[in-house]
Write a protein that holds these residues in place. Sequence first.
Motif, mmCIF file in Angstrom:
data_model
loop_
_atom_site.group_PDB
_atom_site.id
_atom_site.type_symbol
_atom_site.label_atom_id
_atom_site.label_comp_id
_atom_site.label_asym_id
_atom_site.label_seq_id
_atom_site.Cartn_x
_atom_site.Cartn_y
_atom_site.Cartn_z
ATOM 1 N N UNK A 125 -13.522 10.176 -19.243
ATOM 2 C CA UNK A 125 -12.099 9.984 -17.980
ATOM 3 C C UNK A 125 -12.632 11.819 -17.790
ATOM 4 N N UNK A 126 -13.084 11.858 -16.716
ATOM 5 C CA UNK A 126 -13.409 13.231 -16.433
ATOM 6 C C UNK A 126 -12.095 14.092 -15.513
ATOM 7 N N UNK A 127 -10.864 13.446 -15.164
ATOM 8 C CA UNK A 127 -9.322 14.138 -15.711
ATOM 9 C C UNK A 127 -8.662 14.750 -16.042
ATOM 10 N N UNK A 128 -9.089 14.382 -17.423
ATOM 11 C CA UNK A 128 -8.018 14.093 -18.596
ATOM 12 C C UNK A 128 -8.942 13.940 -20.011
ATOM 13 N N UNK A 129 -8.707 14.498 -20.973
ATOM 14 C CA UNK A 129 -9.474 14.854 -22.118
ATOM 15 C C UNK A 129 -9.303 13.557 -23.192
ATOM 16 N N UNK A 130 -8.428 12.291 -22.330
ATOM 17 C CA UNK A 130 -8.843 11.083 -22.793
ATOM 18 C C UNK A 130 -7.634 10.593 -21.709
ATOM 19 N N UNK A 131 -7.985 9.565 -20.956
ATOM 20 C CA UNK A 131 -6.577 8.761 -20.688
ATOM 21 C C UNK A 131 -5.566 8.240 -21.622
ATOM 22 N N UNK A 132 -4.544 8.650 -20.060
ATOM 23 C CA UNK A 132 -3.353 8.088 -21.467
ATOM 24 C C UNK A 132 -3.537 6.379 -21.786
ATOM 25 N N UNK A 133 -3.613 6.016 -20.733
ATOM 26 C CA UNK A 133 -3.767 4.569 -21.647
ATOM 27 C C UNK A 133 -4.885 3.682 -22.108
ATOM 28 N N UNK A 134 -5.154 4.083 -21.985
ATOM 29 C CA UNK A 134 -6.501 4.504 -23.200
ATOM 30 C C UNK A 134 -6.341 4.390 -24.280
ATOM 31 N N UNK A 135 -5.524 5.587 -24.899
ATOM 32 C CA UNK A 135 -5.306 6.218 -25.984
ATOM 33 C C UNK A 135 -4.042 5.545 -26.526
ATOM 34 N N UNK A 136 -2.860 5.076 -25.870
ATOM 35 C CA UNK A 136 -2.001 4.822 -26.611
ATOM 36 C C UNK A 136 -2.364 3.219 -26.560
ATOM 37 N N UNK A 137 -3.456 2.408 -26.042
ATOM 38 C CA UNK A 137 -4.273 1.274 -27.027
ATOM 39 C C UNK A 137 -4.594 1.739 -27.875
ATOM 40 N N UNK A 182 -12.486 11.548 -32.310
ATOM 41 C CA UNK A 182 -11.537 10.036 -32.098
ATOM 42 C C UNK A 182 -11.022 10.083 -30.919
ATOM 43 N N UNK A 183 -10.634 10.925 -30.418
ATOM 44 C CA UNK A 183 -9.946 10.492 -28.894
ATOM 45 C C UNK A 183 -10.821 10.513 -28.059
ATOM 46 N N UNK A 184 -11.875 11.437 -27.544
ATOM 47 C CA UNK A 184 -13.094 11.471 -26.969
ATOM 48 C C UNK A 184 -13.367 9.647 -26.826
ATOM 49 N N UNK A 185 -13.726 9.382 -27.976
ATOM 50 C CA UNK A 185 -14.198 8.007 -27.820
ATOM 51 C C UNK A 185 -13.140 7.246 -27.195
ATOM 52 N N UNK A 186 -12.184 6.748 -27.196
ATOM 53 C CA UNK A 186 -11.214 5.698 -26.431
ATOM 54 C C UNK A 186 -11.370 6.325 -24.770
ATOM 55 N N UNK A 192 -19.584 18.525 -20.310
ATOM 56 C CA UNK A 192 -18.381 17.534 -20.843
ATOM 57 C C UNK A 192 -17.718 17.359 -21.706
ATOM 58 N N UNK A 193 -18.163 17.213 -22.764
ATOM 59 C CA UNK A 193 -16.541 16.868 -24.375
ATOM 60 C C UNK A 193 -16.788 18.370 -24.401
ATOM 61 N N UNK A 194 -17.430 19.638 -24.574
ATOM 62 C CA UNK A 194 -17.140 21.132 -24.543
ATOM 63 C C UNK A 194 -15.647 21.094 -23.839
ATOM 64 N N UNK A 195 -15.418 21.160 -22.737
ATOM 65 C CA UNK A 195 -14.688 21.333 -21.209
ATOM 66 C C UNK A 195 -13.246 21.372 -22.684
ATOM 67 N N UNK A 196 -13.072 20.024 -22.792
ATOM 68 C CA UNK A 196 -12.069 19.603 -23.219
ATOM 69 C C UNK A 196 -11.394 19.974 -24.290
ATOM 70 N N UNK A 197 -12.588 20.694 -25.077
ATOM 71 C CA UNK A 197 -12.495 21.679 -26.713
ATOM 72 C C UNK A 197 -11.377 22.790 -26.381
ATOM 73 N N UNK A 198 -12.311 23.082 -25.436
ATOM 74 C CA UNK A 198 -11.712 24.667 -24.908
ATOM 75 C C UNK A 198 -10.608 24.272 -24.258
ATOM 76 N N UNK A 199 -10.729 23.463 -23.404
ATOM 77 C CA UNK A 199 -8.164 22.442 -23.115
ATOM 78 C C UNK A 199 -7.488 22.399 -23.878
ATOM 79 N N UNK A 200 -8.366 21.964 -24.859
ATOM 80 C CA UNK A 200 -7.565 21.786 -26.176
ATOM 81 C C UNK A 200 -6.565 22.989 -27.002
ATOM 82 N N UNK A 201 -8.193 23.786 -27.131
ATOM 83 C CA UNK A 201 -7.370 25.491 -28.123
ATOM 84 C C UNK A 201 -6.329 26.103 -26.951
#
Length: 849
Positions: free
Chosen positions: A537-549, A529-533, A141-150
């Motif tokens: 969230x399973x639809x995005x590597x980090x939720x937009x609202x949480x990241x902005x905050x 550090x972004x995922x900790x925010x 569930x984590x490295x799915x988004x590592x691969x997505x960022x790649x």
Amino acid sequence: MDERRKPYPFDEFEPKWQAIWEKQQLFHAPNPGEKDFDHARPKFYVLDMFPYPSGAGLHVGHPEGYTATDIIARYKRMRGFNVLHPMGWDAFGLPAEQYAIKSGQHPAITTRENIAKFKNQLKRIGFSYDWQREINTTDPRYYKWTQWIFLQIYNSWFNPATNKAEPISTYSGKNPDEVRLAYVADVPVNWCPELGTVLANEEVVDGKSEIGRFPVVRRPMRQWMLRITAYAERLLNELDKLDWPEGIKLLQRNWIGRSEGAEIDFKIGKSDQKVRVFTTRPDTLYGGTFLVLAPEHSLVDLIVTEEQWPAVREYREKTARKSDLERSDLSKDKTGVFTGAYAINPATNEKIPIWIADYVLIGYGTGAIGGVPAHDERDLEFAKKFDLPIVIVVQPRGDEPAFGFTGEGIAINSPVINGLTSTEAKKKITAWLEERSLGKGAVNYKLRDWLFSRQRYWGEPFPIIWENGNHRSLGESELPVVPPPLEDYKPTGTGEPPLSKAKVWVRYSEKATRETNVMPQWAGSCWYYLRFCDPHEDRRFVGEQAERYWMSGAKPGGVDLYVGGTEHAVLHLLYARFWQKVLFDLGYVSKPEPFQRLVNQGIILGEDNQKMSKSRGNIVNPDDVIDQYGADAFRCYEMFMGPLEQMKPWSMRGVEGVSRFLARVWRLFMSENQSGDWELSGKIKQIDADKAQQKMTHATIKKVTEDIESFSFNTAISQMMIFVNVFTGVEAIPLSSMRSFLVLLSPFAPHIASELWEQLNTKFADARGDITKQSWPAYDETLLVEDEVEVVLQINGRVRDRMKMSVSATDEEMKAAALANAKIQDRIVGKTVRNVIVVPKKLVNIVAD
């Protein structure tokens, strides 16, 4: 220390409070839009460099930085901040794979066991992490988004016109693969046959692998690369606005290594081939008497003569067994081999020999240098050893000898630029070269593109497939790409990665196969550090609202405070900054930098003043310290040892000393009744503090507050020790001072502070709730003003007493007070006072006979 001799019952109340904190989830930080989120509070994101969970568990050096961030986190909560203080695991890596090779146990099992051990140890120390945000880089569930960022990096290019990354669809050239930020290249790598993988330069020590001490050789291999060099200028310039130690910034600048100079083309003999050389001193071109290529340079095979081939081949084989660090060691004896070929110096039109030497690295500049022995120390050593010509072309302005002069001076023996200063000469010779298409002005970087492949099993598989020799990305819906189970994890021995053994998994379709390399351990730590925010969230590597905050703020970095060791001073920080900038350019995140403030803790040495290691037998396990002295004593000692950034040795006697301080704190509040049970001391009363007590309380509030803000935790503890000494032995202890003190103590020693706060609440109703919910006390500057001074009283120049007097006392008032002093009166009875000398605020001397 047996049960009966424990100076205070930490073994009873520390587990109690850890259980309460976990049950009530007191340190959970809700995201915007979630229950209990408070928009009115400012945010503070404090982050530790998350650990690799090794089988050995923690030693006392690991929690040093964690204790510092925990003090800050608890303090900031009491100051009214929404505090994000998470913890997770950087869990991919070679050690778990090596254990799998030996034992046959899947690395995931080893990793899970190690994480459980680490987590239990961290909880015993009482850290206020938001465990609901725990992440693990090996979790699909984590490295799915590592691969997505790649994939975002793969599907992007750096547009020099806009100076940022853009989708590859905006590239108008014929071959987008030539400009992708993730690309494939054949590059020389550190290959370890025993480990079966490529190693980064920092993983090779003295020609051997850091793990296992196995031989390492250089060999060309097909690798995935990330085009970090495109961001070199931004990575360099944008350091300036970060609140990082200057030493760390300097390390980053040196690693990026920006140099201004010129690229110059040297034609090879009568052929059409040419060698391009980068130099920061084009003004010395007329002094160039030879060229040196890196042994791996592609031109070597084309230009070497038949007679010289055996010597060149042997030299290359020797070079392949050396690391870049060994090769660039300035103190080592210079070696090299003549290729048999010659180039033409474009300034003199003279033939100059072409050599290969291991001190020239293929990864720096163009992999070739022009030898100017009269004005370069390394070239001079080389020229002397191999009897090559030396031509002086720079005249110093002072009395220094020109031979071996490496500074700037006046050009000589250089027809185009004679008489010019070095600065003027550089400009003119560069323009002269450009006019004749023989060279051009250039900026060079020592920074190389990031080698991003590893021939391992235990890493993130690439979301890439190959078809007819071409690569393409998988769709987002096919993520995560999970590594297949294997019967054994041993290296193939051929250079093929272990994943190539999984034939069914590798076969993506009839025509396509999967990429079998995996990503390096750095990948998961580039964005955690972004995922900790927003870890769920399973639809995005980090939720937009949480990241902005959580990443918000006036400055460029999102994480307010990042604490970790200097061993990550260059690569981890550089790689994370690179990924952040790509994501920022593509519009996925709101900040161009990940970490605004960086603090590095110093290394804790063993009691023998040596670095802690198994081989030295000087490792101290935190569990043993906590069993004997308690978690609060462990925490306080870690901070009391000295300034956070300094290296310092561990001392069990030091732990014992801090434990005695906490025992005094306990006895200030508690007393033993006749049956041996602890109960709240009857000395604590709801009374007003006297003037001296008020002053001590507010001085302590000020000192501890300022010291926490400046990371001077050791002096904050010293001040609290002074406070305890002042109030120990007082017959009536004001409750208000004790309340303030416990709040100040709680970030450092949260268990004892929580227990004593609860004890106060059983008797007094002046405060409500747990200590973690209290506000940080404020100090009153007016109470700290010195309104009295100690005045020395003398008779005929000999000190007879001292007494307090008002700072505003007049000379007459000081004289009268001194003469009224009982000890003075006793000594002047029957004597005549001839004179009274007054030194304002300091001294009264009575002259009597």
